[in-house]
Scaffold this active site. Sequence first.
Site, mmCIF file in Angstrom:
data_model
loop_
_atom_site.group_PDB
_atom_site.id
_atom_site.type_symbol
_atom_site.label_atom_id
_atom_site.label_comp_id
_atom_site.label_asym_id
_atom_site.label_seq_id
_atom_site.Cartn_x
_atom_site.Cartn_y
_atom_site.Cartn_z
ATOM 1 N N ARG A 184 13.446 -138.112 -78.161
ATOM 2 C CA ARG A 184 12.543 -137.949 -76.998
ATOM 3 C C ARG A 184 11.071 -138.055 -77.388
ATOM 4 N NH1 ARG A 184 15.092 -135.605 -72.217
ATOM 5 N NH2 ARG A 184 17.119 -136.631 -72.259
ATOM 6 N N ARG B 292 7.557 -136.174 -71.839
ATOM 7 C CA ARG B 292 6.609 -135.412 -71.015
ATOM 8 C C ARG B 292 5.629 -134.551 -71.779
ATOM 9 N NH1 ARG B 292 11.227 -133.227 -67.110
ATOM 10 N NH2 ARG B 292 12.333 -133.573 -69.078
ATOM 11 N N ARG C 172 4.106 -142.579 -66.372
ATOM 12 C CA ARG C 172 5.218 -142.157 -65.509
ATOM 13 C C ARG C 172 4.746 -142.049 -64.057
ATOM 14 N NH1 ARG C 172 8.604 -140.178 -62.716
ATOM 15 N NH2 ARG C 172 10.089 -138.504 -63.119
ATOM 16 N N ASP D 292 17.510 -144.749 -70.507
ATOM 17 C CA ASP D 292 18.269 -143.502 -70.383
ATOM 18 C C ASP D 292 19.755 -143.800 -70.506
ATOM 19 O OD1 ASP D 292 17.753 -140.513 -69.684
ATOM 20 O OD2 ASP D 292 19.545 -141.072 -68.572
ATOM 21 N N TYR E 126 28.522 -136.714 -66.950
ATOM 22 C CA TYR E 126 27.585 -136.839 -65.820
ATOM 23 C C TYR E 126 28.243 -137.565 -64.645
ATOM 24 C CZ TYR E 126 23.887 -135.251 -68.917
ATOM 25 O OH TYR E 126 23.114 -134.488 -69.762
#
Length: 346
Positions: free
Chosen positions: A25, A29, A38, A75, A152
Amino acid sequence: MAEMKKLLRSLNGETLDVPPIWMMRQAGRYLPEYRATREKAGDFLSLCYTPELAAEVTLQPIRRYGFDAAILFADILLIPDALGAEVGFVKGEGPKLSTVTSDADFAKLGDPGDIHGTLSPVYETLRILKRELPSETALIGFAGAPWTVATYMIAGHGTPDQGPAHKLKDENRGLFEQLMLRLTAATIEYLSAQVEAGAEVIKLFDSWAGSLEGADFAAYSLAPIRAITRALHDRHPGIPVIAFPRGTSPENYVNFAKNSGVQAVAIDEHADAGWAARELQPLVCVQGNLAPGHMVTGGQALVDDVRRIRSAFSGGPHIFNLGHGITPDADPENVALMIETLRETL
Ligand code: 1CP
C-alpha cells in the site's frame, strides 16, 4: 550489461548486504499527493481505470522515497468487476459487491477469456510505468489469490472471519469450487497480460489465508496459487512470483514455501523473524515483516525493529517490507526513517 535490479537479485536467491525495500500500500491515503490525485479521479474505480492517474499514484512513493520497486496501482477486486460482478467502493465503508451464493449468481459471471476488455486500462498503466520508472526500480504486477477474492464475492463486502465464504464452502462445495476455478483461470489470464505489458515480478495477495485450516489451506490457498504460478512460469519462463498467505500457521508457511513453486513468501508481522530465517529462508526468499503500526508511532522502537529484522534475515535472500499494508493514519516521515535506517552502513 546493465546491473540487475536489486529486487530481482533477491528473488533470484542472492543474499544482499542491504536488502531491497518496498511497502504494501505504498501508494495510498497516508500520502497527501495520493489524496489529491484521488480527489481528481472522483471514485476509486475511476482512479484504477484511468492509466495516466493510476501511473501517477504508482510513481508518487517512488519519487518521494526511492523504493526499489513500484507496485501497479489497481485493486484485487478488479477481477470480479471484469467478470461482471457489480463492484463499488463506498467512502468510509470499503468495497461493496453483488454476491455469488447460488448457481444463478454464478451463471451470470463472464468467461475468463473475456476479462481483457474491462482490464485493458490496467495493462496501459503498466506500459506507461515501464517507460517512466527509473532504470533501477522493479515493476510489480499483482492480483488477489482466488480464496481472498472469493471471500469478497461471496459476502459482498470485507468480513472479519470470512464467515459467508466458509459457509458456502462447507454447504455447497460444488459451487464454491466452480467459483475458485473460474477465479484461478481469470487470474492466470490477467497476470499473463500484466507480464506482457511490462510487469517484471508478480505478487499474489492471499490476505485471508489465515482462516483456512489444515486440508482447506492446502486445497484453497496453496493449490490455486501453485496452479497460477505454474501457468505463469509456462507462459513466461523466469517470471518471479511473491505470494502472501497472510496469517497462516508456521507449518502452513513451511508447506507453502516447499510446494507452491513461488520464489518468495511474504510473512506478516506475527511470524517470528528468527524462525522464518531458519525454516523458510533456506527454501525461498522471504519478504517482510515490520509491524505496520511503526509507521504511525515511529521513534527509536521503529529504528530498533528495522535493525532487528535486517539482521535476522542477513544470512539469506530477503526483501524488506511491512507485515501488511501501511494504514492511512501513518506519518510519511516514519517511512523515510524506516528507509534511512535500513540503508545505513552497519
Ligand atoms: O479510497 C481509497 O483511496 C481506497 C483505498 C484503497 C487503496 C489505496 C483500496 C480499496 N485499494 C487500494 C489500492 C490497492 N489495493 C493496492 C495498490 C498498490 C499499493 O499497494 O500501493 C493493492 C496492492 C491492493 C490490494 C488489496 N485490495 C488487498 C490485498 C492486500 C491487503 O491489504 O491485504 C485487499 C484485501 C484489497 C481490498 C480492498 N480494496 C480497498 C480496501 C479498503 C480493501 C480492503 C477491504 C477490507 O478491509 O476488507
